[in-house]
Design a protein around this motif. Structure first.
Motif, PDB file in Angstrom:
ATOM      1  N   ARG A 151       4.220  10.844  -8.957  1.00  0.00           N
ATOM      2  CA  ARG A 151       3.577  11.419 -10.147  1.00  0.00           C
ATOM      3  C   ARG A 151       3.160  12.863  -9.869  1.00  0.00           C
ATOM      4  NH1 ARG A 151       1.259   6.167 -11.588  1.00  0.00           N
ATOM      5  NH2 ARG A 151      -0.492   6.516 -10.202  1.00  0.00           N
TER       6      ARG A 151
ATOM      7  N   ARG B 238       1.989   7.454  -6.431  1.00  0.00           N
ATOM      8  CA  ARG B 238       1.023   8.545  -6.590  1.00  0.00           C
ATOM      9  C   ARG B 238       1.696   9.893  -6.256  1.00  0.00           C
ATOM     10  NH1 ARG B 238      -3.502   9.988  -2.882  1.00  0.00           N
ATOM     11  NH2 ARG B 238      -5.039  10.923  -4.232  1.00  0.00           N
TER      12      ARG B 238
ATOM     13  N   SER C 229      -4.940  15.544 -17.934  1.00  0.00           N
ATOM     14  CA  SER C 229      -5.573  16.857 -18.007  1.00  0.00           C
ATOM     15  C   SER C 229      -5.238  17.664 -16.748  1.00  0.00           C
ATOM     16  CB  SER C 229      -7.088  16.686 -18.125  1.00  0.00           C
ATOM     17  OG  SER C 229      -7.609  16.209 -16.896  1.00  0.00           O
TER      18      SER C 229
ATOM     19  N   SER D 185      -5.347  16.206 -13.102  1.00  0.00           N
ATOM     20  CA  SER D 185      -4.276  15.505 -12.402  1.00  0.00           C
ATOM     21  C   SER D 185      -3.761  16.354 -11.248  1.00  0.00           C
ATOM     22  CB  SER D 185      -3.125  15.182 -13.366  1.00  0.00           C
ATOM     23  OG  SER D 185      -3.543  14.273 -14.355  1.00  0.00           O
TER      24      SER D 185
ATOM     25  N   ILE E  81       8.897   0.310 -15.424  1.00  0.00           N
ATOM     26  CA  ILE E  81       7.553  -0.171 -15.076  1.00  0.00           C
ATOM     27  C   ILE E  81       6.697   0.997 -14.623  1.00  0.00           C
ATOM     28  CG2 ILE E  81       6.331  -1.521 -13.293  1.00  0.00           C
ATOM     29  CD1 ILE E  81       8.408  -3.721 -13.760  1.00  0.00           C
TER      30      ILE E  81
ATOM     31  N   PHE F  38       4.456  15.824 -12.177  1.00  0.00           N
ATOM     32  CA  PHE F  38       3.494  16.617 -12.952  1.00  0.00           C
ATOM     33  C   PHE F  38       3.550  18.096 -12.564  1.00  0.00           C
ATOM     34  CE2 PHE F  38       0.405  12.791 -13.726  1.00  0.00           C
ATOM     35  CZ  PHE F  38       1.415  12.154 -14.434  1.00  0.00           C
TER      36      PHE F  38
ATOM     37  N   ILE G 165       0.855  -1.205   0.000  1.00  0.00           N
ATOM     38  CA  ILE G 165       0.000   0.000   0.000  1.00  0.00           C
ATOM     39  C   ILE G 165       0.886   1.248   0.000  1.00  0.00           C
ATOM     40  CG2 ILE G 165      -1.728   1.286   1.335  1.00  0.00           C
ATOM     41  CD1 ILE G 165      -3.091  -1.195   0.742  1.00  0.00           C
TER      42      ILE G 165
ATOM     43  N   LEU H 217       2.993  -2.429  -8.105  1.00  0.00           N
ATOM     44  CA  LEU H 217       3.001  -1.220  -8.948  1.00  0.00           C
ATOM     45  C   LEU H 217       2.521  -1.540 -10.363  1.00  0.00           C
ATOM     46  CD1 LEU H 217       6.414   0.338  -7.868  1.00  0.00           C
ATOM     47  CD2 LEU H 217       4.174   1.372  -7.524  1.00  0.00           C
ATOM     48  N   GLN H 218       3.021  -2.650 -10.899  1.00  0.00           N
ATOM     49  CA  GLN H 218       2.609  -3.057 -12.238  1.00  0.00           C
ATOM     50  C   GLN H 218       1.104  -3.351 -12.255  1.00  0.00           C
ATOM     51  OE1 GLN H 218       4.021  -2.905 -15.070  1.00  0.00           O
ATOM     52  NE2 GLN H 218       2.503  -4.016 -16.267  1.00  0.00           N
TER      53      GLN H 218
ATOM     54  N   ASP I 215     -12.768   9.905 -14.607  1.00  0.00           N
ATOM     55  CA  ASP I 215     -11.987  10.986 -15.175  1.00  0.00           C
ATOM     56  C   ASP I 215     -10.704  10.411 -15.751  1.00  0.00           C
ATOM     57  OD1 ASP I 215     -10.672  13.172 -15.890  1.00  0.00           O
ATOM     58  OD2 ASP I 215     -10.379  13.969 -13.876  1.00  0.00           O
TER      59      ASP I 215
ATOM     60  N   ALA J 164      -5.867  -0.850  -1.607  1.00  0.00           N
ATOM     61  CA  ALA J 164      -5.437   0.501  -2.008  1.00  0.00           C
ATOM     62  C   ALA J 164      -6.526   1.196  -2.818  1.00  0.00           C
ATOM     63  CB  ALA J 164      -4.138   0.434  -2.804  1.00  0.00           C
TER      64      ALA J 164
ATOM     65  N   ALA K 178      -1.203  -2.059 -10.385  1.00  0.00           N
ATOM     66  CA  ALA K 178      -1.960  -0.804 -10.324  1.00  0.00           C
ATOM     67  C   ALA K 178      -2.009  -0.141 -11.694  1.00  0.00           C
ATOM     68  CB  ALA K 178      -1.330   0.134  -9.301  1.00  0.00           C
ATOM     69  N   LYS K 179      -0.889  -0.217 -12.396  1.00  0.00           N
ATOM     70  CA  LYS K 179      -0.818   0.356 -13.741  1.00  0.00           C
ATOM     71  C   LYS K 179      -1.796  -0.371 -14.664  1.00  0.00           C
ATOM     72  CE  LYS K 179       2.914   0.889 -17.121  1.00  0.00           C
ATOM     73  NZ  LYS K 179       4.375   0.665 -17.252  1.00  0.00           N
TER      74      LYS K 179
ATOM     75  N   GLY L 180      -8.620  11.783 -17.530  1.00  0.00           N
ATOM     76  CA  GLY L 180      -7.527  12.754 -17.644  1.00  0.00           C
ATOM     77  C   GLY L 180      -6.730  12.885 -16.365  1.00  0.00           C
ATOM     78  N   ASN L 181      -7.224  12.277 -15.288  1.00  0.00           N
ATOM     79  CA  ASN L 181      -6.497  12.363 -14.016  1.00  0.00           C
ATOM     80  C   ASN L 181      -5.526  11.205 -13.919  1.00  0.00           C
ATOM     81  OD1 ASN L 181      -5.530  12.507 -11.442  1.00  0.00           O
ATOM     82  ND2 ASN L 181      -7.535  12.719 -10.459  1.00  0.00           N
ATOM     83  N   TYR L 182      -4.256  11.526 -14.066  1.00  0.00           N
ATOM     84  CA  TYR L 182      -3.227  10.484 -14.066  1.00  0.00           C
ATOM     85  C   TYR L 182      -2.599  10.293 -12.689  1.00  0.00           C
ATOM     86  CZ  TYR L 182      -3.113  10.454 -19.229  1.00  0.00           C
ATOM     87  OH  TYR L 182      -3.421  10.339 -20.553  1.00  0.00           O
ATOM     88  N   ILE L 183      -3.014  11.069 -11.705  1.00  0.00           N
ATOM     89  CA  ILE L 183      -2.427  10.891 -10.371  1.00  0.00           C
ATOM     90  C   ILE L 183      -3.046   9.644  -9.760  1.00  0.00           C
ATOM     91  CG2 ILE L 183      -2.116  11.867  -8.068  1.00  0.00           C
ATOM     92  CD1 ILE L 183      -0.770  13.779  -9.764  1.00  0.00           C
TER      93      ILE L 183
ATOM     94  N   LEU M 264       2.232   1.871  -3.398  1.00  0.00           N
ATOM     95  CA  LEU M 264       1.250   2.467  -4.312  1.00  0.00           C
ATOM     96  C   LEU M 264       1.027   3.950  -3.993  1.00  0.00           C
ATOM     97  CD1 LEU M 264      -1.348  -0.435  -4.588  1.00  0.00           C
ATOM     98  CD2 LEU M 264       0.286   0.309  -6.315  1.00  0.00           C
TER      99      LEU M 264
ATOM    100  N   ARG N 154      -5.511   0.418 -13.862  1.00  0.00           N
ATOM    101  CA  ARG N 154      -5.901   1.731 -14.385  1.00  0.00           C
ATOM    102  C   ARG N 154      -6.105   1.657 -15.903  1.00  0.00           C
ATOM    103  NH1 ARG N 154      -4.166   7.341 -13.032  1.00  0.00           N
ATOM    104  NH2 ARG N 154      -3.355   6.411 -11.140  1.00  0.00           N
TER     105      ARG N 154
ATOM    106  N   GLY O 109      -8.743   4.639  -1.904  1.00  0.00           N
ATOM    107  CA  GLY O 109      -8.693   5.800  -2.806  1.00  0.00           C
ATOM    108  C   GLY O 109      -7.289   6.179  -3.237  1.00  0.00           C
ATOM    109  N   ILE O 110      -6.330   5.287  -3.004  1.00  0.00           N
ATOM    110  CA  ILE O 110      -4.943   5.582  -3.375  1.00  0.00           C
ATOM    111  C   ILE O 110      -4.757   5.450  -4.880  1.00  0.00           C
ATOM    112  CG2 ILE O 110      -2.572   4.705  -3.177  1.00  0.00           C
ATOM    113  CD1 ILE O 110      -3.219   3.989  -0.278  1.00  0.00           C
TER     114      ILE O 110
END
Lengths: 433, 420
Positions: free
Chosen positions: A103, A100, A418, A421, A134, A107, A93, B96-97, B415, B129, B99-100, B417-420, A96, B103, B133-134
Motif C-alpha cells: 500500500r 502494508r 489522507s 497515509s 481481497i 500510494f 505476520i 489478509l482478509q 486516524d 500483528a 486484517a481488512k 485517513g491513514n490507510y497504510i 500482513l 480495520r 503495530g503492523i
C-alpha cells in the motif's frame, strides 16, 4: 469489454508520456476499461459519441506513468533489522507487513513492483489475494523465493539448493507456484552465514537455473555484491544484475572496465540499489543526532559512507559506459522503508542521470527490464492506464516526485486516505552529513 | 505502564455512559493516557493542577462507549460464499482478509470484537500483528478454531474432536495458543456435511469442553440452531448461546418457554444474530429495484423473509421473558460484510428494545458476555478510553450510530485517513 459508459477522461496541464517525446501541454487522456484509448493535446482527444464520461480535471498538475520499482522486499520493515531476524516471524505476520508495504508503494505512485525475495509462499499467496480482489496492491511480479546455496544469502526464506538437478527442480517448482521471474543470490550478502565477497552458486549451477528459467520464458536476476558473481552472471546470461558491486574476494574495491564492457555487450540491466546503503548511513546519522554513536558505530558509518561513495562513482562510470541502469529501491530491506522509492531515483540522478533519464529509469526503462513494456512504462494508446498525478513538474526538480496528488491503477482512481497515509511511512533526511 | 502527565478532556452535548439507561446532558470525560479517570457533568470534571490537557469539545454530539460486537468472523468475506468455500483459501489470504475486516470494523466505531471462529491460527497471528503495530484493529477476543465434531459445523477451521478426552486436549491446546474463550458448534449449521437440526457433541463431550474451559477462567459460547443443542448447552453450563433457534429435529418451529426460562435462570447470554438474514433480504430487495430476480432468488427471498419474521417473534418472546440479549453481528459471515454492526443493533429495535436498551446490548451487556466488562463496555473510571462520538442522539434514534465523528481507542484518536 466495450461498455460505452466505461470512459474516463483525465485532463492535465502537462503530460510526460515517457516515450522520449517532450511533454504535452494541456493534455487529455481517454481511458476505456483499464486501458488508454486516446491521448494527446486535449483538442485532439475525441470522445466517442453518446459516451458517458467520468472526468478528472487537473489544471495545474503533471501526469506521468505510474512508477515501476524493480526491486522490493515486501516482507521487510525498513527499520534496520537483518533478514536473519526478519525470517523468524510467522508467515501470517510477514504477509500482513507485506500488504502494508505494498500500500505504501502504491500510494506513493509506484503502480508496479518486482518482489525480490520473500519468505516461503507469502508473496505467492498475497498475489492470489490481490488477483481475487481481497486486497489492493500495485501490479506485482514475484520470484516466489530467491534461490540460494546452503547458508547463502536469503537461504532462510526457503529455497536452498545444491547441484544441477536441485537447481532445476526448484526453478520448476517456483514457476509452478506462480513465479514471474527467477531471483538468484549469486554471491553472499547480509545473511550471517553467507560470504558477501565470494560467489555462491558454481557456474554450472547458475547455468542450470538460468537456462531452465529461460526455457519457460522467465527472466532472471542475480544478487551480486562482489565481482565474481557479476562475472558468473554474465557467463550464464542473466538478464539483470542487482547491486553490481565491484569487490574482490578480500573485500577490496576494484572497478573492472572489462567486466563493464561485457555487461554492455550483453545488454544486461543493472539495478544498482544505491539508496539502501545511504539509508543505513542516514539511520546512523539520525542516531548520532539523537543520542550519539559508539566507536564501532562511527567506524561502521565511515565504512558505509566509503562504500556508498565508491558505488556512486562506479555507477557514474557505468552510466558513462552506456549501461542500462534502472530504478529498484530494495525497500523495505535494511533501513529503507517502502513508499520512499524516490530516494533511489534521486541517487541515480546523483550518479549522472538527467531528470528525464532518472524518470525513464523508473518508467519506460524499468518496464523494458522486466519485459512488461507492452503493458506499462509509457503512456500510449493500448497501454494500461497506470498514472501518477503530480502537483509539480518532476522534469524541473526530481524531488517533485514526492508531491503526489493522485494515483490511478488500470484506470481506477486509488483512494489513498489522507496525507497521513504517506506521512506515516516517509523517511526523513538527517540534519548531519 | 507508568502514567504520564498527558490528559484529554472530552466534552459532549450528551454522554451515554451505558452503565444504565441514563443520558448525561453536557457531560465531560477526563482521560489520562489510555484510561478514563473522571466522568460527570462538565463543571464537575476538573483536570489535576498543572496537567497538560488537550480539550476537545463536541457540540451537538453524543459521546458513548466504543461498540462491542460479540460475534464476528474476521476470516469472512461477506460476499455470500459459504464457509465450505471460504476455508479453502490459504491462511495467508484469510489473514489478509481478517486484517481488512478488523480495520473496517474499527473505523466504523467498533472498538472490541469477539471472533467466533477462524481457520487455524489466523486470528491469533492478526492479534500479534496489531500488537506489533503492523496493522490496526479493535481489541480482539478470540476463540481461534471452533470446537466441532467430525464433519460438524466449521470443522474445516481445524478442530474435529471426539470423546471427552480429545475435547479436553483441544481446549488445552487452544488455551496454550492464547485464546480468550471457547467456541463450540453444539449443532450443525451451514457447513455442508453438518446436520443443522440435530445436536453435534454429546452432552458428556460438551460438559468436558465447558469444564476444561472454565477451569482456566475461559468462557464458552455455543452455536445452537435447534432446541436440543440449546438444552445440551444449558445442561453443560455454557455462558453464551449463539443463534438460539427453537427448531425441532423434523424442522418444525416450536417455541419453548420452559427453555427460555432456563436461559433466564442460568443467566446465559443470548446472541440472536437477528440481522444476518435481514441483510440478505435487504440485498435482494435492493436488487429487485433494478433488475428482475431469478426464480431461485425469489424463493430465497421468500423463505428468508418468513424465517426472519419467525425469528423476530421468537426473540421478542425471549426478550420479554428477561433473557440477556446481546448484539453480535455474525459479519462477515454469509452476506453480511463488516463495518455494518449498526444494522444488527438496529434490528434489536424490532424485538422490542428501546434505542437505549439496544445501545446497552451493544456495549455494556455485550462486553459482559465477552467477560471484558472490567475493561470496556461502559464509560466509567478505570476503564479503557474506547470512545465513540456520533452526530445526533442515538438514544432517540438508533441510526445516529452510523454518523461517526470520532473514535478513540485506548485514549488515542483513531486516524481514519491513514490507510497504510
Amino acid at each position: 469489454m466495450s461498455n460505452i459508459n466505461d470512459f474516463i477522461l483525465i485532463k492535465c496541464s502537462k503530460l510526460i508520456d515517457c516515450t522520449g517525446k517532450s511533454p504535452i501541454e494541456n493534455a487529455a487522456i481517454l481511458i476505456e476499461g483499464s486501458k488508454i484509448k486516446a491521448l494527446g493535446h486535449e483538442s485532439k482527444v475525441v470522445i466517442p459519441e453518446g459516451a458517458k464520461i467520468h472526468s478528472y480535471d487537473y489544471p495545474e498538475s503533471t501526469i506521468m506513468p505510474g512508477m515501476i520499482d524493480c526491486h522490493t522486499h515486501n516482507n521487510g520493515f525498513g527499520d534496520g533489522r537483518l533478514g536473519d531476524e526478519l525470517n523468524l516471524l510467522p508467515d501470517e505476520i510477514l504477509t500482513l507487513q507485506s500488504i502494508r508495504n505494498l500500500r505504501a508503494s502504491l500510494f506513493s505512485g509506484v503502480t508496479t513492483i518486482r518482489e525480490n525475495g520473500p519468505k516461503n509462499s507469502t508473496l505467492i499467496k498475497l498475489k492470489e489475494a490481490s488477483d481475487s480482489k481481497i486486497v489492493l496492491t500495485p501490479r506485482m511480479l514475484i520470484c516466489g523465493r530467491a534461490l540460494s546455496i546452503i547458508g547463502g544469502h536469503m537461504g532462510y526464506f526457503g529455497s536452498e539448493v545444491t547441484g544441477l538437478d536441485q537447481a532445476r527442480s526448484e526453478t520448476r517448482n517456483l514457476i509452478k507456484q506462480g513465479a514471474d521471474y527467477i531471483k538468484i543470490t549469486a554471491t553472499g550478502g547480509s545473511t550471517k552465514t553467507s560470504f558477501p565477497f565470494r560467489h555462491s552458486f558454481n557456474l554450472d549451477e547458475l547455468n542450470a537455473i538460468t537456462s531452465e528459467a529461460h526455457k519457460f520464458g522467465k527472466l532472471t536476476a542475480t544478487h551480486c555484491v562482489s565481482t565474481q558473481g557479476v562475472i558468473n552472471s554474465i557467463k550464464s546470461n542473466v538478464d539483470m544484475i542487482i547491486h553490481c558491486i565491484f569487490k574482490e574476494p578480500d573485500g577490496s574495491d576494484k572497478f573492472r572496465p572489462e567486466v563493464v564492457e561485457q555487461l554492455f555487450n550483453k545488454e544486461i540491466y543493472i539495478n544498482p540499489t544505491l539508496h539502501v546503503k545511504r539509508a543505513s548511513i542516514w539511520d546512523l546519522l539520525h542516531r548520532k543526532e539523537k543520542i550519539g554513536l559508539t566507536k564501532s558505530e562511527e567506524i561502521l558509518l565511515d565504512k558505509n559512507k566509503k562504500d556508498f561513495d565508491t558505488h556512486l562513482q562506479n555507477c557514474a562510470k557505468m552510466i558513462d559506459s552506456g549501461l542500462k541502469l534502472i530504478t529498484g529501491s530494495d525497500s523495505s530491506w535494511s533501513s529503507y522503508q517502502s513508499g520512499n522509492t524516490v530516494f533511489e531515483i534521486e541517487c541515480l540522478q546523483m550518479a549522472g542521470f538527467s531528470n528525464m533519464k532518472s524518470i525513464l529509469s523508473v518508467t519506460r526503462e524499468a518496464a523494458k527490464s522486466l519485459d512488461i513494456d507492452d503493458i506499462v512504462g509509457t503512456l500510449e494508446v493500448g497501454k494500461e492506464a497506470d498514472l501518477l498525478v503530480l502537483n509539480n513538474n518532476p522534469l524541473e526538480n526530481i524531488n517533485n516526485l514526492w508531491d503526489v496528488k493522485d494515483v490511478f491503477l488500470g484506470g481506477k482512481h486509488i483512494d489513498r486516505g489522507s496525507d497521513k497515509s504517506l506521512n506515516s511511512v516517509k523517511q526523513l533526511r538527517p540534519i548531519l552529513n | 505502564m507508568t502514567k504520564t502527565n498527558s490528559f484529554k478532556l472530552i466534552k459532549g452535548e450528551r454522554i451515554i455512559d451505558a452503565k444504565d439507561g441514563n443520558v448525561l446532558e453536557r457531560g465531560a470525560l477526563l482521560l489520562q493516557d489510555d484510561q478514563i479517570i473522571s466522568i460527570g457533568r462538565e463543571e464537575d470534571v476538573i483536570p489535576p493542577e498543572g496537567a497538560q490537557v488537550e480539550e476537545i469539545i463536541y457540540e451537538n454530539k453524543t459521546v458513548l462507549p466504543g461498540l462491542v460486537d460479540c460475534h464476528v468472523h474476521l476470516n469472512g468475506i461477506g460476499d455470500g460464499r459459504k464457509g465450505d468455500q471460504l476455508n479453502l483459501l490459504s491462511d495467508e489470504v484469510l489473514t489478509l482478509q481478517s486484517a481488512k475486516n478488523a480495520r473496517t470494523h474499527l473505523f466504523s466505531g467498533v472498538t472490541t470484537v469477539r471472533d467466533c471462529g477462524a481457520k487455524n491460527s489466523t486470528t491469533l497471528r492478526l492479534r500479534d500483528a496489531i500488537q506489533m503495530g503492523i496493522t490496526v484493529g479493535p481489541k480482539l477476543i478470540l476463540a481461534g478454531r471452533p470446537m466441532s465434531i467430525i464433519g460438524g459445523h466449521l470443522w474445516w477451521f481445524g478442530i474435529q474432536a471426539t470423546g471427552p478426552n480429545e475435547c479436553r486436549a483441544h481446549v488445552r491446546q487452544l488455551v496454550k495458543e492464547g485464546v480468550d474463550f471457547i467456541k463450540i458448534t453444539a449443532s450443525g449449521g451451514s457447513t455442508g456435511t453438518s446436520v443443522p437440526l440435530r445436536p453435534s457433541f454429546n452432552l458428556e463431550e460438551m460438559q468436558a469442553i465447558v469444564d476444561e474451559a472454565h477451569k482456566f477462567g475461559k468462557h464458552t459460547a455455543a452455536h445452537c440452531t435447534n432446541t436440543q443443542s440449546m438444552i445440551n448447552a444449558l445442561d453443560a453450563g455454557v455462558d453464551t448461546i449463539i443463534h438460539g433457534i427453537y427448531n425441532e429435529p423434523n424442522g418444525d418451529r416450536s417455541y419453548r418457554p420452559d427453555i427460555t426460562e432456563r436461559i433466564v435462570q442460568q443467566e446465559v447470554f443470548l446472541n440472536p444474530t437477528i440481522h444476518q438474514s435481514r441483510e440478505r433480504i435487504w440485498q435482494l430487495d435492493e436488487k429487485s429495484q433494478n433488475e428482475k430476480l431469478t426464480s431461485e432468488e425469489i424463493e430465497e427471498l421468500n423463505t428468508t423473509k418468513e424465517g426472519h419474521e419467525q425469528r423476530i417473534e421468537e426473540v421478542s418472546k425471549m426478550w420479554e421473558a428477561g433473557v440477556k440479549i446481546v448484539c453480535g453481528s455474525d459479519s462477515a459471515w454469509a452476506n453480511y460484510k463488516m463495518g455494518r454492526f449498526q444494522a444488527d443493533i438496529n434490528s434489536h429495535i424490532s424485538i422490542g428494545m428501546s434505542p437505549i436498551q439496544a445501545i446497552l446490548s451493544a456495549t455494556n451487556l455485550s462486553a459482559q458476555s465477552c467477560c471484558i466488562q472490567d475493561q470496556v463496555g461502559t464509560l466509567e473510571v478505570g476503564k479503557s478510553a474506547d470512545i465513540l462520538v456520533v452526530e445526533g442522539d442515538p438514544s432517540k434514534n438508533i441510526d445516529a450510530l452510523w454518523n461517526i465523528v470520532d473514535i478513540y481507542q485506548n485514549g488515542k484518536l483513531i486516524d481514519r485517513g491513514n490507510y497504510i
